[in-house]
Design an enzyme around this catalytic site. Structure first.
Site, short mmCIF file in Angstrom:
data_model
loop_
_atom_site.label_atom_id
_atom_site.label_comp_id
_atom_site.label_asym_id
_atom_site.label_seq_id
_atom_site.Cartn_x
_atom_site.Cartn_y
_atom_site.Cartn_z
N LYS A 150 -11.42 -15.70 4.44
CA LYS A 150 -10.51 -16.42 5.34
C LYS A 150 -11.01 -16.32 6.79
O LYS A 150 -11.07 -17.31 7.50
CB LYS A 150 -9.09 -15.84 5.23
CG LYS A 150 -8.10 -16.54 6.16
CD LYS A 150 -6.68 -16.13 5.86
CE LYS A 150 -6.38 -14.71 6.28
NZ LYS A 150 -6.34 -14.51 7.75
N ASP A 168 -4.29 -19.09 4.73
CA ASP A 168 -3.44 -17.97 5.16
C ASP A 168 -2.10 -18.10 4.42
O ASP A 168 -1.92 -18.94 3.54
CB ASP A 168 -3.27 -17.95 6.69
CG ASP A 168 -2.29 -19.02 7.15
OD1 ASP A 168 -2.03 -19.98 6.40
OD2 ASP A 168 -1.76 -18.88 8.26
#
Ligand code: SF4
Length: 258
Positions: A150, A168
């Site tokens: 991420k 997220d």
């Protein structure tokens, strides 16, 4: 930016990511191509130039800010990094500052001891292996201490202009709630979003979905009466079928999350 707790796999060449991509293709979006196009057309009209809320002055400070933002709010990270980046905006300066002073500078952020260790370690690695520069590939970024998929995706998008989707907590929720790109893991959701979002909207899609999730399609109760895609949305949680008026929001009026 808050983290999804599930651990992400290292790269698309990795067997785990490859199998997530295969599973993702089995979990289809419930939208027609034209509906997806319309969803992103409206999000693009609402926020033509969406901006991330983590403050930074270069690729290194962005990398540090994103690494610090796990399990923390962007506002909280910005408060700590403003004075920090004024004195340490390169790996060399971060090492000169040292772990103890860094720890002190970020002590208002959750998990700060571990994060300080990682920032020092990643600064050392950047100098030792990359000439002090932030690398531009996901694989290289993910070799740095404390940098997962991420974080790498956010850096690639914001610092190097690549069309990546960093999943997220907001993206994970929205993709599943509205059944745009359902998936059991962030890897599956990422693979599905990359597949369904029209190429021309991919670059900003990450920020549009984060902001939509943060301010409208909220975790506890989605505010469907304020939603510009309410008429298209196929979420079982939807409470309103009438789309909110589509007005452009300049980036500077997007509130900072608390
Ligand atoms: S209509 Fe409601 S559930 Fe659907 S995207 Fe909008 S806020 Fe979320």
């Amino acid at each position: 930016m808050k983290n999804v707790k599930l651990k992400l796999s290292p790269g698309t060449a990795n067997p785990r990511a490859a199998s997530a991509a295969r599973r993702a293709t089995r979990q289809r979006s419930v939208y027609r191509k034209a509906d997806v196009e319309e969803i992103f057309r409206r999000l693009s009209v609402q926020r033509p130039e969406p901006k991330g809320e983590l403050e930074h002055v270069n690729a290194f400070t962005l990398l540090v800010a994103v690494a610090l933002s796990a399990q923390a709010t962007d506002a909280g990270v910005n408060k700590a990094t403003r004075p920090l980046f004024a004195v340490a905006d390169t790996p060399e300066k971060m090492l000169a500052l040292g772990e103890e002073k860094l720890r002190d500078a970020i002590k208002t952020i959750g998990l700060y001891r571990n994060k300080a260790k990682n920032v020092i370690a990643l600064s050392e690695r950047l100098i030792a292996d990359f000439g002090g520069a932030v690398p531009k590939t996901r694989e290289e970024l993910m070799t740095l201490p404390g940098v997962g998929r991420k974080t790498a995706n956010v850096v690639l998008q914001m610092a190097f202009g690549q069309s990546t989707i960093a999943v997220d907590t907001h993206l994970f929720r929205i993709a599943n709630r509205i059944r745009l790109a359902p998936g059991k893991t962030p890897d599956e959701v990422e693979a599905n979003l990359m597949r369904v979002i029209p190429q021309k909207y991919l670059y900003h899609a990450h920020h549009w979905l984060i902001l939509h999730g943060r301010y409208v399609c909220k975790a506890r109760r989605p505010e469907c009466e304020r939603c510009i895609i309410a008429d298209i949305c196929k979420s079982p949680e939807k409470s309103c079928d009438i789309p909110a008026p589509l007005v452009e929001l300049p980036p500077q009026v997007i509130p900072v999350a608390g």
